[in-house]
Scaffold this motif. Structure first.
Motif, PDB file in Angstrom:
ATOM      1  N   LYS A 440       1.182  -0.666   0.071  1.00 46.36           N
ATOM      2  CA  LYS A 440      -0.180   0.176  -0.114  1.00 46.36           C
ATOM      3  C   LYS A 440       0.904   1.147   0.157  1.00 46.36           C
ATOM      4  O   LYS A 440       0.764   2.122  -0.739  1.00 46.36           O
ATOM      5  CB  LYS A 440      -1.053  -0.212   1.028  1.00 46.36           C
ATOM      6  CG  LYS A 440      -1.487  -1.223   0.871  1.00 46.36           C
ATOM      7  CD  LYS A 440      -2.884  -1.612   2.782  1.00 46.36           C
ATOM      8  CE  LYS A 440      -3.763  -2.314   2.275  1.00 46.36           C
ATOM      9  NZ  LYS A 440      -4.840  -2.757   3.371  1.00 46.36           N
ATOM     10  N   GLU A 458      -2.903  -4.118  -6.496  1.00 46.36           N
ATOM     11  CA  GLU A 458      -2.556  -5.356  -5.177  1.00 46.36           C
ATOM     12  C   GLU A 458      -1.777  -6.412  -5.633  1.00 46.36           C
ATOM     13  O   GLU A 458      -0.950  -6.675  -5.361  1.00 46.36           O
ATOM     14  CB  GLU A 458      -4.145  -4.801  -4.715  1.00 46.36           C
ATOM     15  CG  GLU A 458      -4.805  -3.544  -3.697  1.00 46.36           C
ATOM     16  CD  GLU A 458      -5.293  -2.483  -4.486  1.00 46.36           C
ATOM     17  OE1 GLU A 458      -6.011  -2.063  -4.014  1.00 46.36           O
ATOM     18  OE2 GLU A 458      -5.459  -3.721  -5.944  1.00 46.36           O
ATOM     19  N   TYR A 609      -1.993   7.500   1.222  1.00 44.60           N
ATOM     20  CA  TYR A 609      -1.583   6.326   2.415  1.00 44.60           C
ATOM     21  C   TYR A 609      -2.430   6.772   3.578  1.00 44.60           C
ATOM     22  O   TYR A 609      -1.830   8.248   4.354  1.00 44.60           O
ATOM     23  CB  TYR A 609      -0.937   5.533   2.003  1.00 44.60           C
ATOM     24  CG  TYR A 609      -0.313   4.200   3.430  1.00 44.60           C
ATOM     25  CD1 TYR A 609      -1.468   3.094   3.050  1.00 44.60           C
ATOM     26  CD2 TYR A 609      -0.523   4.957   4.335  1.00 44.60           C
ATOM     27  CE1 TYR A 609      -0.842   2.394   4.500  1.00 44.60           C
ATOM     28  CE2 TYR A 609       0.685   4.193   5.994  1.00 44.60           C
ATOM     29  CZ  TYR A 609       0.055   2.477   5.069  1.00 44.60           C
ATOM     30  OH  TYR A 609      -0.305   2.209   6.761  1.00 44.60           O
ATOM     31  N   THR A 632      -5.606   4.575   1.276  1.00 41.47           N
ATOM     32  CA  THR A 632      -5.554   3.769   1.744  1.00 41.47           C
ATOM     33  C   THR A 632      -6.284   4.899   3.093  1.00 41.47           C
ATOM     34  O   THR A 632      -5.372   5.315   3.077  1.00 41.47           O
ATOM     35  CB  THR A 632      -4.325   2.898   2.504  1.00 41.47           C
ATOM     36  OG1 THR A 632      -4.263   1.857   1.259  1.00 41.47           O
ATOM     37  CG2 THR A 632      -4.652   1.727   3.249  1.00 41.47           C
ATOM     38  N   ASP A 634      -6.795   3.521   7.100  1.00 41.87           N
ATOM     39  CA  ASP A 634      -6.728   2.742   8.500  1.00 41.87           C
ATOM     40  C   ASP A 634      -6.853   3.343   9.924  1.00 41.87           C
ATOM     41  O   ASP A 634      -6.291   3.643   9.501  1.00 41.87           O
ATOM     42  CB  ASP A 634      -5.306   2.280   8.147  1.00 41.87           C
ATOM     43  CG  ASP A 634      -4.576   0.652   9.343  1.00 41.87           C
ATOM     44  OD1 ASP A 634      -5.946   0.273  10.063  1.00 41.87           O
ATOM     45  OD2 ASP A 634      -4.030   0.290   8.901  1.00 41.87           O
ATOM     46  N   HIS A 656      -9.213   0.749   0.092  1.00 43.12           N
ATOM     47  CA  HIS A 656      -9.076   0.021   1.580  1.00 43.12           C
ATOM     48  C   HIS A 656      -9.250   1.030   2.553  1.00 43.12           C
ATOM     49  O   HIS A 656      -8.955   2.054   2.799  1.00 43.12           O
ATOM     50  CB  HIS A 656      -7.386  -0.500   1.508  1.00 43.12           C
ATOM     51  CG  HIS A 656      -7.130  -1.081   0.390  1.00 43.12           C
ATOM     52  ND1 HIS A 656      -7.256  -2.678  -0.289  1.00 43.12           N
ATOM     53  CD2 HIS A 656      -6.136  -0.905  -0.335  1.00 43.12           C
ATOM     54  CE1 HIS A 656      -6.621  -3.021  -0.878  1.00 43.12           C
ATOM     55  NE2 HIS A 656      -6.707  -2.020  -1.800  1.00 43.12           N
ATOM     56  N   GLU A 658      -9.408   0.023   6.030  1.00 47.05           N
ATOM     57  CA  GLU A 658      -9.216  -0.580   7.391  1.00 47.05           C
ATOM     58  C   GLU A 658     -10.125  -0.511   8.121  1.00 47.05           C
ATOM     59  O   GLU A 658      -9.346   0.119   9.434  1.00 47.05           O
ATOM     60  CB  GLU A 658      -7.883  -1.320   6.653  1.00 47.05           C
ATOM     61  CG  GLU A 658      -7.411  -1.212   6.039  1.00 47.05           C
ATOM     62  CD  GLU A 658      -7.046  -2.600   5.492  1.00 47.05           C
ATOM     63  OE1 GLU A 658      -7.708  -3.760   6.936  1.00 47.05           O
ATOM     64  OE2 GLU A 658      -7.043  -3.669   4.568  1.00 47.05           O
TER      65      GLU A 658
END
Length: 824
Positions: A440, A458, A609, A632, A634, A656, A658
């Motif tokens: 990522k 990915e 990210y 991403t 998270d 993503h 998360e």
């Protein structure tokens, strides 16, 4: 690495030109001529970079030219990314982003703000184009040859690399080492030393001993510490304490750390490995050694070092000098790697030249592994001959003998994987790298892109990881419960080599309050990626904010005993605006001090990210939804998080989310249904509210999710029939599913037959491998039998079925036996 940077920038430019043409996002001042000039210069430079990369090893002027080219390419990258953001913003809300500039350009079609940004972008493009033009003209001075870069070879499958952990030709060393460790000694806390040059296998031997059954049975405690440079007394002391099960949070003074070690090891016979020791300063070593003497008789210390002077300083009298492999030992290891999967006829043809190449490795196991892994993928004799005759073998001024085969292996990497490899040096030595996080992070920097044939980035990232693993550039692979590789480390010498290539673009900065972080020793214009470890509460070096080119800022929570100071976040977000990757994660054992994410996070328009794992935040600011590039997010283990921003639908590139174990989350915003790129959603909570802004179970039909999904609070479902419109059977890429029938405290008690109907409707795909059912309250028969019968049809492919049921028994929660009707 300039080849990788320039090629990446050129791809980005071509992509944006295509978007501009399709979507009519026009610039001003006829800047298209500058764009074409920029593209032309990049293409002209790209075709000579293979030759330039070869010549820079010997020619300092070429090295400097490549360095200037790389820095200019990073400037171009930032301008192009700003242009790309403008296109994304227009797609999302129909306007260009705001930009403060002092120009006026009247137009009947656009607002002042829109025109201002177009002028700003035009000026920046013109500036970087002129800078590149100068560099492009300079290349004529060096007489570079036009060489087409070799594209990447056959795909490397996940199971194709060989993890060589055996030790060849060191039988005597192994036997002697085990005997010394297990024998009784009259000396108080003896120090055994493994010495030898880099890449010779000292750490591998130490690991062999550390995990040997006789050694395990001989000691009460075993401790492993990677020391490396510098010899950081605080970090080493904390690592020892944590290995012994102690806590370091309230220990800030070195003396208190040593006192705690002394207390913890009392009556314990311990075995301590200090790997990769460099310091010759006795004053740093003596206090640690004295506190370790409090251990039980029979305790021992094993060190590995490249320097004989370190052995003398530490007072070691048991010395094992690890020798180079013999020619036969080299050939045995080399042959195992290079001849893997080849026919006998092929092996015979390559044996003679293979022995000549293995002899060039000078008995260094790491060199043999690296070169053997490279040649394993070379099918033709001519390719082997090219390696044997390489000019790199003739280099005199190089830091380590093993760097020559490492250079051969690195130069053979496809350009896009070169950047991925060098990026790994942002992690400190001996750092456990998580594979998914690494991929990522590569994606965030633009090193990994979508490929044709609908191959997701990915998957491409997985192939890049395996490619590097197959060439022995990663080691110590960590595996998950399904025996898939989930992480790795880099050999310390491979780390040194990557740093040699990287030239302080990727750095690890440690802040402990007792010394200044080494930022002053770096060229601040070159630093792009930073990982920071903070070893003292409340510290954060202001000099970090001077690294304006920074593309990655990663807070190392794994090796830190302290939370990142929350007061620095507004300045961090406001000044380091070129960031592509940001990790300010907490640590699961600590109570994070960060309880709010400032609105300034919206200034990070380049961000792809964002890792906020383990923070104590209750909500996220709406400004986060302006991060249109974000791939991403998270927020896993944010146990206090109650709500996500309402504008989540603006995160059009989010892949993503998360959000595992965000149990306090009250609902999922309805706008999330518009995120067509979303591949990961760990936790979906069913709200007890009928608010039109919340996403119902029906919203799952808009996604193609991968991996595992936990659906929580199914007890809140108000209309069972509505669930039929969101069959989980369509989620064919899910391999793990948890169905949690818990409900909010004020929810109504569901009738047994409703639970059964709901469970039957929620039939997952046949591709599912793991199913977990939690808090299911339906049962047949008398309550006194405490039996639950669950009928699950069409589930013959499930490999793992786990049912965890809560029922109220005499006013409390208890477990009851489950009877499953599953047709296998």
């Amino acid at each position: 690495m300039a080849e990788a940077v320039v090629s990446g920038v050129l791809q980005q430019l071509i992509s944006i030109i295509g978007q501009e043409t399709q979507q009519e996002v026009k610039l001003v001042f006829c800047v298209h001529k500058e764009v074409e000039k920029l593209r032309s210069n990049l293409e002209a430079i790209e075709v000579v970079l293979v030759d330039a990369e070869d010549k820079q090893v010997k020619d300092k002027n070429v090295r400097l030219w490549l360095d200037r080219l790389k820095q200019a390419s990073y400037d171009i990258e930032d301008v192009l990314d700003e242009w790309n953001y403008a296109i994304l913003k227009q797609n999302v809300d129909g306007t260009f982003p705001k930009k403060k500039v002092c120009f006026f350009f009247p137009s009947s079609c656009f607002s002042f703000k829109q025109v201002s940004l177009r002028i700003h972008l035009a000026i920046e493009i013109k500036e970087v184009s002129e800078k590149l033009d100068v560099i492009g003209k300079q290349k004529e001075m060096y007489g570079f040859n036009v060489i087409t870069s070799v594209e990447k070879s056959d795909r490397v499958q996940t199971t194709s690399f060989v993890d060589v952990s055996e030790i060849y030709g060191q039988d005597d060393c192994k036997s002697i080492l085990i005997d010394k460790l297990c024998a009784n000694s009259e000396q108080r806390l003896p120090i055994i030393s493994l010495t030898g040059m880099g890449g010779i296998g000292k750490t591998t031997l130490a690991q062999f001993a550390y995990n040997h059954d006789m050694v395990i049975n001989s000691f009460d405690k075993r401790i492993w510490v990677c020391v490396s440079e510098p010899f950081d007394e605080y970090r080493i002391a904390k690592a020892i304490i944590e290995s012994l099960g102690g806590l370091t949070k309230d220990l800030s003074e070195l003396q208190s750390l040593y006192q705690h070690i002394s207390t913890l090891i009392q009556i314990n016979k311990f075995f301590l490995v200090l790997d990769d020791v460099w310091t010759e300063d006795f004053k740093k070593w003596e206090p640690l050694y004295h506190c370790l003497k409090n251990g039980a008789h029979g305790s021992k210390i094993l060190i590995t070092t490249r320097k004989k002077s370190v052995v003398g300083m530490m007072g070691s009298i048991d010395i094992i000098d690890v020798q180079r492999l013999s020619d036969d030992g080299c050939w045995l290891l080399f042959k195992q790697l290079t001849f893997f999967g080849r026919s006998a006829e092929e092996c015979e043809k390559l044996e003679e030249i293979g022995k000549k190449i293995s002899n060039k490795c000078k008995g260094l196991p790491l060199a043999v592994k690296t070169l053997g892994s490279l040649l394993r993928f070379k099918k033709h004799w001519e390719e082997w001959k090219h390696v044997l005759d390489s000019e790199l073998w003739k280099l005199e001024k190089i830091e380590e003998d093993v760097f020559r085969p490492l250079l051969l292996s690195y130069n053979d990497l496809p350009y896009m994987i070169k950047r991925c490899f060098v990026y790994c040096v942002v992690f400190p030595k001996d750092y456990g790298i998580d594979k998914d996080d690494l991929i990522k992070l590569w994606m965030a920097q633009g090193y990994v892109k979508e490929e044709q044939e609908d191959k997701a980035m990915e998957i491409v990232g997985e192939e890049y990881f395996d490619y590097l693993a197959s060439r022995s550039l990663f080691q110590e692979f960590r595996k998950d419960d399904e025996n898939n590789v989930s992480g790795c480390k880099m050999h310390d010498l491979v780390h040194d080599f990557a740093q040699f290539l990287n030239k302080n673009e990727c750095v690890h900065i440690e802040v402990d309050g007792f010394k200044k972080p080494p930022i002053s020793s770096f060229n601040r214009e070159k630093v792009c990626h930073v990982m920071t470890t903070i070893c003292s509460e409340g510290l954060f070096p202001d000099s970090i904010f001077s690294l304006r080119r920074m593309h990655s800022f990663l807070y190392n929570s794994e090796d830190s005993g302290h939370s990142l100071p929350p007061n620095i976040l507004p300045k961090l977000f406001g000044e380091l605006t070129c960031l592509r990757a940001l990790s300010i994660t907490g640590k699961w054992q600590l109570n994070s001090l960060i309880k709010e994410i400032p609105k300034e996070v919206g200034k990070l328009i380049h961000l792809r990210y964002l890792n906020l794992r383990h923070l104590n935040v209750r909500k996220l600011p709406e400004t986060l939804c302006g991060l249109y590039n974000l791939q991403t997010l998270d927020i896993s283990h944010c146990h206090q998080l109650e709500e996500l921003p309402q504008g989540m639908e603006k995160l059009i590139n989010l892949r993503h989310l998360e959000n595992g174990q965000t149990w306090s989350l009250r609902y999922i915003p309805k706008g999330i249904q518009r995120l067509s790129n979303l591949r990961t959603l760990r936790y979906f909570v069913v709200s007890d509210s009928n608010d039109e802004n919340t996403c119902s179970l029906e919203g799952l039909k808009y996604f193609n999710l991968f991996g595992e999904l936990h659906i929580g609070k199914l007890g809140n479902v108000s209309d069972v029939e509505e669930v039929e419109r969101s069959p989980l059977k369509n989620q064919k890429s899910l391999f793990g599913l948890t169905l949690n029938f818990h409900k909010d405290d004020d929810g109504r008690e569901r009738r047994n037959e409703e639970n059964e109907t709901l469970l039957e409707i929620l039939q997952p795909s046949l591709n599912l491998e793991k199913l977990k059912i939690v808090s299911y309250r339906g049962w047949h028969g008398e309550q006194s039998k405490f039996e639950v019968h669950v009928s699950v049809s069409d589930m013959s492919e499930i490999a793992y079925l786990y049912v965890y049921v809560y029922v109220y028994v005499y006013g409390g929660l208890d477990h009851i036996p489950i009877f499953l009707e599953v047709p296998f």
